[in-house]
Scaffold this motif. Structure first.
Motif, PDB file in Angstrom:
ATOM      1  N   CYS A   1       1.888  58.950   4.634  1.00 46.93           N
ATOM      2  CA  CYS A   1       2.603  57.732   4.259  1.00 46.93           C
ATOM      3  C   CYS A   1       1.618  56.703   3.690  1.00 46.93           C
ATOM      4  O   CYS A   1       0.396  56.843   3.809  1.00 46.93           O
ATOM      5  N   LEU A   2       2.162  55.658   3.094  1.00 46.01           N
ATOM      6  CA  LEU A   2       1.356  54.617   2.465  1.00 46.01           C
ATOM      7  C   LEU A   2       0.359  54.005   3.444  1.00 46.01           C
ATOM      8  O   LEU A   2      -0.812  53.798   3.107  1.00 46.01           O
ATOM      9  N   ASP A   3       0.795  53.734   4.671  1.00 43.05           N
ATOM     10  CA  ASP A   3      -0.097  53.140   5.669  1.00 43.05           C
ATOM     11  C   ASP A   3      -1.272  54.058   6.000  1.00 43.05           C
ATOM     12  O   ASP A   3      -2.414  53.597   6.134  1.00 43.05           O
ATOM     13  N   ASP A   4      -1.005  55.343   6.128  1.00 46.06           N
ATOM     14  CA  ASP A   4      -2.080  56.301   6.431  1.00 46.06           C
ATOM     15  C   ASP A   4      -3.074  56.401   5.279  1.00 46.06           C
ATOM     16  O   ASP A   4      -4.287  56.477   5.499  1.00 46.06           O
ATOM     17  N   ILE A   5      -2.546  56.380   4.052  1.00 41.75           N
ATOM     18  CA  ILE A   5      -3.428  56.417   2.889  1.00 41.75           C
ATOM     19  C   ILE A   5      -4.282  55.150   2.856  1.00 41.75           C
ATOM     20  O   ILE A   5      -5.480  55.200   2.562  1.00 41.75           O
ATOM     21  N   GLY A   6      -3.699  54.007   3.196  1.00 42.72           N
ATOM     22  CA  GLY A   6      -4.449  52.748   3.247  1.00 42.72           C
ATOM     23  C   GLY A   6      -5.575  52.807   4.259  1.00 42.72           C
ATOM     24  O   GLY A   6      -6.698  52.347   3.991  1.00 42.72           O
ATOM     25  N   GLU A   7      -5.300  53.371   5.427  1.00 43.81           N
ATOM     26  CA  GLU A   7      -6.339  53.534   6.455  1.00 43.81           C
ATOM     27  C   GLU A   7      -7.453  54.445   5.950  1.00 43.81           C
ATOM     28  O   GLU A   7      -8.644  54.158   6.135  1.00 43.81           O
ATOM     29  N   PHE A   8      -7.055  55.536   5.316  1.00 45.07           N
ATOM     30  CA  PHE A   8      -8.046  56.493   4.809  1.00 45.07           C
ATOM     31  C   PHE A   8      -8.941  55.837   3.760  1.00 45.07           C
ATOM     32  O   PHE A   8     -10.176  55.969   3.807  1.00 45.07           O
ATOM     33  N   ILE A   9      -8.318  55.158   2.799  1.00 43.67           N
ATOM     34  CA  ILE A   9      -9.097  54.516   1.735  1.00 43.67           C
ATOM     35  C   ILE A   9     -10.004  53.430   2.312  1.00 43.67           C
ATOM     36  O   ILE A   9     -11.176  53.324   1.946  1.00 43.67           O
TER      37      ILE A   9
END
Length: 101
Positions: free
Chosen positions: A55-63
């Motif tokens: 999800c968008l939130d997980d991608i944000g955490e990863f980045i």
């Protein structure tokens, strides 16, 4: 097809393989045979696991973690752009980040 003591792990993109694809047809045949045999000899049937994009939130955490930032809010715009292009596929997210370096 006779299959005793076999472990098969296959990976494919379900959005790229339709019911006319040879891999799809092979898996249907294996599922059919394993279903019949599992009922006869208590063996394990075929198990399919579908994986989906993050999800968008997980991608944000990863980045954020990848770039050494304090949190996803610092990379929100970048996250949205990359998420739109990758649909949360972590492999493509990593590629997109590598392209920026």
């Amino acid at each position: 097809i006779e299959m005793d003591n076999m472990l098969f792990i296959g990976a494919y993109r379900s959005n790229e393989v339709n019911e006319n694809h040879s891999f799809y047809q092979l898996m249907k045949e294996v599922e059919k045979v394993r279903g019949i045999n599992a009922a006869k000899d208590n063996s394990m049937p075929v198990t399919r696991i579908d994986l989906f994009g993050l999800c968008l939130d997980d991608i944000g955490e990863f980045i954020s973690d990848t770039l050494g930032k304090d949190g996803p809010s610092e990379v929100a715009t970048l996250t949205e752009v990359i998420f739109k292009k990758t649909l949360g596929n972590i492999f493509f997210v990593k590629q997109a980040l590598e392209e920026l370096v």
